[in-house]
Design a protein around this motif. Structure first.
Motif, PDB file in Angstrom:
ATOM      1  N   TRP A   1       9.260 -11.169  18.228  1.00  0.00           N
ATOM      2  CA  TRP A   1       9.970 -12.442  18.616  1.00  0.00           C
ATOM      3  C   TRP A   1      11.118 -12.180  19.628  1.00  0.00           C
ATOM      4  O   TRP A   1      11.543 -10.889  19.659  1.00  0.00           O
ATOM      5  N   TYR A   2      11.465 -13.230  20.741  1.00  0.00           N
ATOM      6  CA  TYR A   2      12.312 -13.167  21.666  1.00  0.00           C
ATOM      7  C   TYR A   2      13.302 -13.783  21.495  1.00  0.00           C
ATOM      8  O   TYR A   2      13.348 -15.041  21.576  1.00  0.00           O
ATOM      9  N   ALA A   3      14.614 -13.156  21.636  1.00  0.00           N
ATOM     10  CA  ALA A   3      16.010 -13.951  21.256  1.00  0.00           C
ATOM     11  C   ALA A   3      16.348 -14.168  22.595  1.00  0.00           C
ATOM     12  O   ALA A   3      16.318 -13.354  23.558  1.00  0.00           O
ATOM     13  N   PRO A   4      17.220 -15.020  22.775  1.00  0.00           N
ATOM     14  CA  PRO A   4      18.008 -15.427  23.892  1.00  0.00           C
ATOM     15  C   PRO A   4      18.873 -14.318  24.421  1.00  0.00           C
ATOM     16  O   PRO A   4      19.305 -13.358  23.594  1.00  0.00           O
ATOM     17  N   ASP A   5      19.064 -13.927  25.780  1.00  0.00           N
ATOM     18  CA  ASP A   5      19.692 -12.985  26.099  1.00  0.00           C
ATOM     19  C   ASP A   5      21.089 -12.566  25.585  1.00  0.00           C
ATOM     20  O   ASP A   5      21.638 -11.567  25.292  1.00  0.00           O
ATOM     21  N   SER A   6      21.971 -13.832  25.216  1.00  0.00           N
ATOM     22  CA  SER A   6      23.111 -13.962  24.799  1.00  0.00           C
ATOM     23  C   SER A   6      23.144 -13.043  23.254  1.00  0.00           C
ATOM     24  O   SER A   6      24.160 -12.963  22.842  1.00  0.00           O
ATOM     25  N   ARG A   7      21.982 -13.196  22.704  1.00  0.00           N
ATOM     26  CA  ARG A   7      21.920 -12.809  21.172  1.00  0.00           C
ATOM     27  C   ARG A   7      21.611 -11.501  20.963  1.00  0.00           C
ATOM     28  O   ARG A   7      21.578 -10.827  20.091  1.00  0.00           O
ATOM     29  N   VAL A   8      20.835 -10.776  22.125  1.00  0.00           N
ATOM     30  CA  VAL A   8      20.160  -9.569  22.008  1.00  0.00           C
ATOM     31  C   VAL A   8      21.240  -8.306  21.523  1.00  0.00           C
ATOM     32  O   VAL A   8      21.048  -7.715  20.619  1.00  0.00           O
ATOM     33  N   LYS A   9      22.442  -8.443  22.033  1.00  0.00           N
ATOM     34  CA  LYS A   9      23.619  -7.390  21.486  1.00  0.00           C
ATOM     35  C   LYS A   9      23.828  -7.400  20.080  1.00  0.00           C
ATOM     36  O   LYS A   9      23.534  -6.369  19.473  1.00  0.00           O
ATOM     37  N   GLU A  10      23.855  -8.246  19.670  1.00  0.00           N
ATOM     38  CA  GLU A  10      24.183  -8.619  18.156  1.00  0.00           C
ATOM     39  C   GLU A  10      23.188  -8.025  17.293  1.00  0.00           C
ATOM     40  O   GLU A  10      23.264  -7.458  16.286  1.00  0.00           O
ATOM     41  N   LEU A  11      22.032  -8.620  17.500  1.00  0.00           N
ATOM     42  CA  LEU A  11      20.763  -8.362  16.835  1.00  0.00           C
ATOM     43  C   LEU A  11      20.522  -6.606  17.183  1.00  0.00           C
ATOM     44  O   LEU A  11      20.116  -6.090  16.050  1.00  0.00           O
ATOM     45  N   THR A  12      20.602  -6.323  18.336  1.00  0.00           N
ATOM     46  CA  THR A  12      20.394  -4.587  18.569  1.00  0.00           C
ATOM     47  C   THR A  12      21.324  -3.847  17.713  1.00  0.00           C
ATOM     48  O   THR A  12      21.042  -2.833  16.961  1.00  0.00           O
ATOM     49  N   ASP A  13      22.529  -4.389  17.663  1.00  0.00           N
ATOM     50  CA  ASP A  13      23.570  -3.539  16.938  1.00  0.00           C
ATOM     51  C   ASP A  13      23.350  -3.433  15.428  1.00  0.00           C
ATOM     52  O   ASP A  13      23.649  -2.857  14.476  1.00  0.00           O
ATOM     53  N   ALA A  14      22.920  -4.886  14.946  1.00  0.00           N
ATOM     54  CA  ALA A  14      22.627  -4.921  13.601  1.00  0.00           C
ATOM     55  C   ALA A  14      21.438  -3.894  13.170  1.00  0.00           C
ATOM     56  O   ALA A  14      21.404  -3.450  11.856  1.00  0.00           O
ATOM     57  N   ARG A  15      20.469  -4.050  14.092  1.00  0.00           N
ATOM     58  CA  ARG A  15      19.502  -3.129  13.311  1.00  0.00           C
ATOM     59  C   ARG A  15      19.707  -1.618  13.567  1.00  0.00           C
ATOM     60  O   ARG A  15      19.239  -0.954  12.598  1.00  0.00           O
TER      61      ARG A  15
ATOM     62  N   ALA B   1       0.844  -1.172  -0.108  1.00  0.00           N
ATOM     63  CA  ALA B   1       0.067  -0.199  -0.174  1.00  0.00           C
ATOM     64  C   ALA B   1       0.803   1.226   0.056  1.00  0.00           C
ATOM     65  O   ALA B   1       0.466   2.297   0.163  1.00  0.00           O
ATOM     66  N   GLY B   2       2.056   1.089   0.040  1.00  0.00           N
ATOM     67  CA  GLY B   2       3.063   2.220  -0.104  1.00  0.00           C
ATOM     68  C   GLY B   2       3.827   2.558   1.360  1.00  0.00           C
ATOM     69  O   GLY B   2       4.226   3.828   1.349  1.00  0.00           O
ATOM     70  N   GLU B   3       3.247   1.791   2.145  1.00  0.00           N
ATOM     71  CA  GLU B   3       3.766   2.184   3.721  1.00  0.00           C
ATOM     72  C   GLU B   3       5.264   1.869   3.904  1.00  0.00           C
ATOM     73  O   GLU B   3       5.637   0.774   3.529  1.00  0.00           O
ATOM     74  N   MET B   4       5.899   2.964   4.602  1.00  0.00           N
ATOM     75  CA  MET B   4       7.293   2.566   4.738  1.00  0.00           C
ATOM     76  C   MET B   4       7.306   1.909   6.202  1.00  0.00           C
ATOM     77  O   MET B   4       7.528   2.489   7.294  1.00  0.00           O
ATOM     78  N   VAL B   5       7.369   0.582   5.853  1.00  0.00           N
ATOM     79  CA  VAL B   5       7.422  -0.170   6.910  1.00  0.00           C
ATOM     80  C   VAL B   5       8.610  -0.386   7.438  1.00  0.00           C
ATOM     81  O   VAL B   5       9.484  -0.632   7.005  1.00  0.00           O
ATOM     82  N   GLY B   6       8.993  -0.489   8.794  1.00  0.00           N
ATOM     83  CA  GLY B   6      10.410  -0.469   9.374  1.00  0.00           C
ATOM     84  C   GLY B   6      10.628  -1.844   9.798  1.00  0.00           C
ATOM     85  O   GLY B   6       9.848  -2.850   9.890  1.00  0.00           O
ATOM     86  N   PRO B   7      12.042  -2.099  10.083  1.00  0.00           N
ATOM     87  CA  PRO B   7      12.343  -3.731  10.585  1.00  0.00           C
ATOM     88  C   PRO B   7      11.892  -4.082  12.063  1.00  0.00           C
ATOM     89  O   PRO B   7      11.703  -2.848  12.808  1.00  0.00           O
ATOM     90  N   GLU B   8      11.932  -5.163  12.367  1.00  0.00           N
ATOM     91  CA  GLU B   8      11.268  -5.465  13.568  1.00  0.00           C
ATOM     92  C   GLU B   8      12.021  -4.992  14.718  1.00  0.00           C
ATOM     93  O   GLU B   8      13.353  -4.775  14.569  1.00  0.00           O
ATOM     94  N   GLU B   9      11.708  -4.415  15.765  1.00  0.00           N
ATOM     95  CA  GLU B   9      12.219  -4.140  16.928  1.00  0.00           C
ATOM     96  C   GLU B   9      12.602  -5.470  17.829  1.00  0.00           C
ATOM     97  O   GLU B   9      12.022  -6.417  17.644  1.00  0.00           O
ATOM     98  N   VAL B  10      13.978  -5.184  18.324  1.00  0.00           N
ATOM     99  CA  VAL B  10      14.430  -6.527  19.061  1.00  0.00           C
ATOM    100  C   VAL B  10      13.442  -6.815  20.221  1.00  0.00           C
ATOM    101  O   VAL B  10      13.446  -5.770  21.028  1.00  0.00           O
ATOM    102  N   ASN B  11      13.134  -8.113  20.170  1.00  0.00           N
ATOM    103  CA  ASN B  11      12.592  -8.682  21.477  1.00  0.00           C
ATOM    104  C   ASN B  11      11.177  -7.901  21.690  1.00  0.00           C
ATOM    105  O   ASN B  11      10.781  -7.698  22.781  1.00  0.00           O
ATOM    106  N   THR B  12      10.484  -7.902  20.579  1.00  0.00           N
ATOM    107  CA  THR B  12       9.249  -7.202  20.495  1.00  0.00           C
ATOM    108  C   THR B  12       8.069  -8.257  20.068  1.00  0.00           C
ATOM    109  O   THR B  12       7.155  -8.627  20.472  1.00  0.00           O
TER     110      THR B  12
END
Length: 282
Positions: A93-107, A80-91
């Motif tokens: 889907w929930y990743a293990p705590d040990s993986r949150v930093k890499e995902l947060t940095d990548a986002r 529909a033309g909406e500028m959809v953003g990438p998923e927020e980390v742990n919103t």
């Protein structure tokens, strides 16, 4: 939605994963049947296609229709033309705590690329990176820390970076001529006039981007006097070239006795130092 469509979705949901609702199945079916959008930007159109592909992967290969529906809904919004953003980390889907930093940095990097114009500059790559990041998040929630989507995101990431502009190649001296002067003189000799004619002919052939005329003296006399003499010699050569049709690109300089062709002590007459050098740059 027509009743028949919803009924079909309800029927299909019985055969699919028990966690998928009829509405989720319907959203998946809707995007799978949807044509390529005609509205929106190049990025949102590409994003629709990427989310449609992720929807198909989750529904047809992974049999996770509830997850497929999340991709489907984002894809339909992009259509529909909406500028959809990438998923927020742990919103979603929930990743293990040990993986949150890499995902947060990548986002954060992904958002930074978008802020630097990646969606406009390389829309297809930007759309793929966003969809693969969302897929990476989904797979981390399933304890897959080295997923194909992570690999795909990291592979395409360099395409989003602003590449530094290449510096233009430095001009270089391609030809040099030398005009010599009599002692304590700044007048052009017959030999000097001959050299200037050679310069004019070469200029027409080589077509240099720049012409440099530099005046020099020997070591007889003081610095102030030789500075003036070398300047007079450079002016005489520039004027002679101008009469021959060479002059619009001349950069004229005078170095006095500071750049000797033949190193000598002070107060030494040396003909090769009493000169003007004419250099072509290209």
């Amino acid at each position: 939605m027509k009743l028949s469509r919803l009924s079909a979705a309800l029927g299909m949901s019985v055969l699919l994963a028990a966690c998928a609702t009829p509405w989720e199945v319907s959203d998946v079916n809707t995007i799978m049947e949807a044509p390529a959008p005609t509205a929106g930007s190049a990025f949102t159109k590409a994003l629709f296609a990427e989310y449609k592909a992720e929807t198909a992967q989750e529904a047809k290969n992974e049999y996770e229709w509830d997850h497929a529906a999340i991709f489907a809904r984002k894809g339909l919004r992009a259509a529909a033309g909406e500028m959809v953003g990438p998923e927020e980390v742990n919103t979603t889907w929930y990743a293990p705590d040990s993986r949150v930093k890499e995902l947060t940095d990548a986002r954060a990097r992904l958002i930074g690329y978008f802020g630097n114009g990646a969606r406009e500059r390389v829309p297809a790559a930007a759309a793929k990176a966003q969809a693969k990041f969302d897929c990476w998040m989904e797979e981390e929630a399933e304890n897959d820390a080295n997923s194909d989507c992570r690999a795909a995101f990291l592979k395409i990431e360099p395409e989003l970076q602003v590449k530094p502009a290449m510096a233009p190649a430095a001009p270089r001296i391609v030809k040099t001529f030398v005009v010599y002067f009599d002692f304590n003189k700044a007048t052009l000799t017959k030999d000097a006039q001959r050299v200037l004619k050679e310069v004019a002919a070469a200029q027409a052939e080589i077509k240099p981007t720049g012409i440099y005329v530099s005046g020099h003296t020997d070591t007889v006399g003081n610095s102030a006097y030789n500075d003036k003499l070398s300047n007079s010699r450079a002016k005489a050569v520039a004027a002679g070239l101008s009469k021959l049709g060479v002059g619009s690109k001349i950069d004229q300089k005078a170095f006095g006795m500071t750049k000797l062709a033949v190193p000598t002590k002070g107060n030494v007459k040396e003909g090769k130092n009493r000169r003007v050098e004419i250099s072509f740059e290209k």
